[in-house]
Scaffold this motif. Structure first.
Motif: not given
Length: 571
Positions: A252-266, A270-277
C-alpha cells in the motif's frame, strides 16, 4: 546437512527413527521415509539451522506462471484457485518445510481469507503477496511482520481499512475501526491481560484486567488512515484487470491528505497531533509490541499449531520467554535469535525443542493431555509426502480446487470463514471427553458427523488413485470445462496427477506385520496402538493376494491408518 563441530554439545533429538519421525511430524508437513533414515542420529539443531537458510520460492511468480494458461480470463475458477495451487505445491514439495509450516501457522493467527466472491477471491495476487510476506518474515521478527501485513492490500481489503480516511466532523465520517480492533484482539494481546504462562492476570481485587476500551480502538483507528492502493505505480495503458492485478501485488501507499492529523491516544500512549502516517504506524506498532501480553498470547497459539492444543503453563512461559528476550539455546549449545522481542527463530525453536514437546510423560504434561488434532490440510499433505507423490499438479486435480466442504477436507488453506480462523484457540468441545477435562482442542470445532466421513471418502479416492480411473467421458467433460473458460491446459494430465508411490509397501503386502510396522513409523512414529494394528491386520488379511490383492491390501491399510485416532491425534 552440516554436522556439529566437536566442541558442540550432543543433540540427541534424532536418537532413533521414531523420535526423528515424531519431530518431523511436528515441524513439517510430514516426514518422508528417506528423510527419517538420513536424519536419524544426526543433529536436529543443525537441521533447524539449515531450514532457516533455505531460499524462498515466491507465490507471486508461480501465480503468474499458472495464469499464463488463461491470459484472457481474470476471474474464472482456475485463476481464483492459483493461490491454492501454489500453497499445495509449497506444502508438499517445498524443501523449506519448517518455513511452510510456520507460514500456515501464521496464516491462522494473522488471518486473511479468499473465502467468498470478493476481490481476494478474484485477484489471487492479493493473497499471493500476503503469503510471500509470511514467507519472508516467518523466521524474522513479529514486529516487522505486523508492519508488513499492515501495508498488505489483502489485509487492508479483508479488514476494511483500504482507503480509510481521516474523520470529518461536518459529515460525521469516522475512521474505520476494524483493523485497529483485530490487531489488538486477535493479532497481539487479546481482550484480557495475561501472565507469561498464559494464565489470566488479575489486579489487587483479584479481578481480570481488560486491556483496552472502545476509546482505545477509536484512537488507534486514526493511525491507519491514509493507506490505499499504490495507484501511481499502475500502468494506465493496461486494461482494468491488469491494473488491478498490479495494484494488489504491491504494498500500500500512504496518502498524507487522507491521514488523520489529530492526536491518537490508545493503551496509555498519545501520538502527538500532526504526526505523519508512517511515523504514527511505527510508534503504534512499537507500543503494541511492548505490551506484556503479546509474548504469551502469540506463543500459545503458535504452540497449538505445531505441537499441542492445550499447552501447560510452564510450556507457554518457556516459549513466551524466548519470544520476549529474542533468544534460545539449541540442544547443541548454539544460541539463535537477535535478542529483540518477537524473534520468530527463537520462538519456533523453543516450541519444538521444549521438554514438553520432546517428552510425553513429564509430570506437567500427562500422556492423555499432550497432543493435538492434525488439521485436515496437514493430514492430506502428510499422505502426499509420506508416499512421495509424483506430479504434484493441483491444477489438474479439481477436488483440490475447493476443499472447504464437509465432503472434502472440511478445511481449505487460506480460506477460513472469518477473521476468527477455522476454529477458536480457546475452543472446548462440548459433550466430549476432552471437554469434560476443560481441555482446549481447537480443531474439534471443524470435526463433526459430516466432515469425518467426508475426510475418509476424500482420502480413499486419493489413496486408491481415483483420478487414474477417470473415464474417457469424464476426461472429455473436464477438458470441455477448461475450454469453456479458455484455459489452455490438457485435461488428460489429470490421469497422472498426484500419483503415490507404494512400491515399498507393495513389497510387504504378503507380510502384514512388516507392512504395518512401516506405516507405523511413517505415519504415527511408532505410536500406533496394538489394538489398531490388530484391527487393520484382521481386516486386510481377508483380502487374498491373487490379482489386485496386494494393491487392495496396501490401499486399505493406508486408509485405515489415515482415519485412525492414532494418526488423527498427533501425540
Amino acid at each position: 546437512m552440516p554436522e556439529p563441530s566437536p566442541e558442540l554439545e550432543v543433540d540427541s533429538t534424532f536418537a532413533n527413527q521414531a523420535q526423528t519421525a515424531r519431530f518431523l511430524t511436528q515441524a513439517t508437513f510430514g516426514p518422508k521415509y528417506d528423510n527419517i533414515i538420513k536424519l536419524t542420529e544426526s543433529s536436529a539443531s543443525a537441521w533447524l539451522l539449515a531450514q532457516f537458510e533455505l531460499p524462498i520460492d515466491t507465490h507471486l511468480s508461480r501465480i503468474a506462471d499458472y495464469k499464463s494458461a488463461a491470459p484472457n480470463n481474470e476471474q474464472n475458477r482456475y485463476s481464483s484457485a492459483t493461490t491454492t495451487f501454489t500453497f499445495w505445491t509449497s506444502a508438499i514439495n517445498g524443501e523449506d518445510q519448517l518455513r511452510q509450516r510456520m507460514v500456515f501457522a501464521l496464516s491462522q493467527l494473522l488471518v486473511v481469507s479468499s473465502n467468498g466472491g470478493d476481490v481476494l477471491h478474484d485477484v489471487p495476487e492479493a493473497v499471493g503477496l500476503y503469503l510471500d510476506i509470511l514467507n519472508e518474515h516467518a523466521f524474522g521478527n513479529y514486529r516487522d511482520l505486523l508492519e508488513a501485513i499492515t501495508f498488505s492490500p489483502a489485509m487492508a481489503n479483508y479488514l476494511t481499512y483500504l482507503g480509510n480516511e481521516k474523520g470529518d466532523p461536518t459529515t460525521g465520517r469516522v475512521p474505520d475501526e476494524n483493523y485497529a480492533r483485530e490487531l489488538l484482539q486477535l493479532f497481539t494481546i487479546g481482550l484480557l491481560a495475561l501472565e507469561m504462562d498464559g494464565r489470566l492476570a488479575t489486579n489487587a481485587q483479584n479481578e481480570v484486567i481488560e486491556l483496552y476500551t472502545n476509546e482505545d480502538i477509536t484512537g488507534l483507528a486514526k493511525v491507519f488512515t491514509g493507506l490505499h492502493l499504490d495507484f501511481a505505480s499502475a500502468d494506465r495503458r493496461d486494461d482494468f484487470f491488469t491494473q488491478r492485478t498490479q495494484l494488489y501485488a504491491r504494498a500500500l501507499a500512504i496518502y498524507p491528505e487522507n491521514h488523520s492529523t489529530l492526536e491518537k491516544s490508545f493503551l496509555g500512549l498519545t501520538i502527538p497531533a500532526n504526526t505523519g502516517a508512517r511515523e504514527s504506524i511505527n510508534i503504534a506498532l512499537d507500543h503494541i509490541m511492548s505490551q506484556a501480553s503479546v509474548a504469551p498470547f502469540v506463543s500459545r497459539q503458535l504452540i497449538q499449531r505445531f505441537t499441542t492444543s492445550h499447552p501447560s503453563p510452564q510450556y507457554i512461559e518457556r516459549v513466551a520467554t524466548a519470544f520476549e528476550i529474542g533468544e534460545f539455546t539449541l540442544p547443541d549449545g548454539r544460541q539463535i535469535g537477535d535478542k529483540r522481542k518477537g524473534d520468530l527463530k527463537a520462538t519456533i525453536a523453543a516450541i519444538l525443542f521444549d521438554p514438553d514437546a520432546r517428552n510425553e510423560a513429564l509430570p506437567e504434561t500427562p500422556v492423555n493431555v499432550f497432543g493435538k488434532i492434525r488439521e485436515p490440510v496437514i493430514r492430506f499433505a502428510n499422505w502426499a509426502r509420506a508416499f512421495d507423490v509424483e506430479n504434484v499438479t493441483p491444477e489438474f486435480t479439481m477436488p483440490l480446487w475447493y476443499t472447504s466442504g464437509s465432503g472434502a477436507l472440511g478445511q481449505h488453506p487460506i480460506r477460513p470463514r472469518s477473521v476468527f480462523n477455522f476454529y477458536r484457540p480457546g475452543y472446548i468441545a462440548p459433550n466430549s471427553v476432552s471437554g469434560e477435562q476443560a481441555l482446549t482442542v481447537p480443531e474439534l470445532q471443524i470435526m463433526n458427523a459430516s466432515t469425518i466421513p467426508g475426510f475418509t471418502n476424500f482420502m480413499a479416492w486419493f489413496v486408491s488413485g481415483g483420478h487414474a480411473d477417470l473415464t474417457e467421458d469424464e476426461v472429455n467433460a473436464l477438458q470441455q470445462a477448461f475450454d469453456d473458460e479458455s484455459i489452455a491446459i490438457d485435461a488428460r494430465n489429470a490421469l497422472n496427477s498426484f500419483v503415490a508411490n507404494y512400491d515399498d509397501e507393495l513389497d510387504l503386502a504378503n507380510d502384514i506385520d512388516a507392512l504395518l510396522d512401516r506405516l507405523d513409523l511413517l505415519l504415527t512414529y511408532d505410536r500406533m496402538s496394538l489394538a489398531t494394528k490388530q484391527h487393520i491386520s484382521d481386516t486386510i488379511s481377508l483380502i487374498p493376494l491373487e490379482n489386485d490383492g496386494p494393491q487392495l491390501r496396501v490401499f486399505l491399510a493406508i486408509v485405515m491408518v489415515l482415519t485412525s485416532t492414532d494418526f488423527v491425534v498427533q501425540r
